[in-house]
Motif scaffolding. Sequence first.
Motif, mmCIF file in Angstrom:
data_model
loop_
_atom_site.group_PDB
_atom_site.id
_atom_site.type_symbol
_atom_site.label_atom_id
_atom_site.label_comp_id
_atom_site.label_asym_id
_atom_site.label_seq_id
_atom_site.Cartn_x
_atom_site.Cartn_y
_atom_site.Cartn_z
ATOM 1 N N HIS A 56 -4.739 93.948 127.164
ATOM 2 C CA HIS A 56 -3.364 94.366 127.470
ATOM 3 C C HIS A 56 -3.134 94.395 128.982
ATOM 4 O O HIS A 56 -2.106 93.935 129.472
ATOM 5 C CB HIS A 56 -3.076 95.758 126.886
ATOM 6 C CG HIS A 56 -3.194 95.820 125.399
ATOM 7 N ND1 HIS A 56 -3.312 97.000 124.712
ATOM 8 C CD2 HIS A 56 -3.230 94.832 124.459
ATOM 9 C CE1 HIS A 56 -3.400 96.757 123.416
ATOM 10 N NE2 HIS A 56 -3.363 95.449 123.235
ATOM 11 N N GLU A 75 -7.634 97.235 125.484
ATOM 12 C CA GLU A 75 -6.895 97.650 126.693
ATOM 13 C C GLU A 75 -7.154 96.679 127.849
ATOM 14 O O GLU A 75 -6.253 96.419 128.643
ATOM 15 C CB GLU A 75 -7.270 99.084 127.096
ATOM 16 C CG GLU A 75 -7.127 100.135 126.018
ATOM 17 C CD GLU A 75 -5.751 100.227 125.368
ATOM 18 O OE1 GLU A 75 -4.788 99.621 125.859
ATOM 19 O OE2 GLU A 75 -5.656 100.909 124.345
ATOM 20 N N GLU A 77 -2.048 100.875 130.894
ATOM 21 C CA GLU A 77 -3.244 100.189 130.375
ATOM 22 C C GLU A 77 -4.468 100.562 131.217
ATOM 23 O O GLU A 77 -5.555 100.775 130.666
ATOM 24 C CB GLU A 77 -3.049 98.671 130.374
ATOM 25 C CG GLU A 77 -1.870 98.164 129.564
ATOM 26 C CD GLU A 77 -1.855 98.562 128.095
ATOM 27 O OE1 GLU A 77 -2.878 99.043 127.584
ATOM 28 O OE2 GLU A 77 -0.811 98.400 127.460
HETATM 29 FE FE LIG Z 1 -2.920 99.034 125.519
#
Ligand SMILES: [Fe+2]
Length: 104
Positions: free
Chosen positions: A63, A60, A30
Amino acid sequence: MGFDQYHEPPGELSQDIRTFARMITSLIEEAEAISWYEQRMSVEKDKAAKAIMANAQKEEFKHFGMNLEFLLRKKKAWRAELEGILFKDGDIVALAGKAEKKVD
Ligand SMILES: [Fe+2]
């Protein structure tokens, strides 16, 4: 798919440790994605394409945050260390020094 996240024989690692290693690998991926979008946006001239990249990078961030939170829930000493550093104003190195003293 590689198995490089293990530094010890996987068969000797518990399920929890294997999950921990997978989540560390995900965290790294990530972070890499965040960096790749940052680099792409810095050179992209098309405004619409750049906006899509910015939107994707935001995903991202989320995440990365979920992965990090999972890991911090598993590793209390890590959480304690970061509680002294993250989301605070001031000199980062000084905050880290203070956080280290609190955790010891
Ligand atoms: Fe991701």
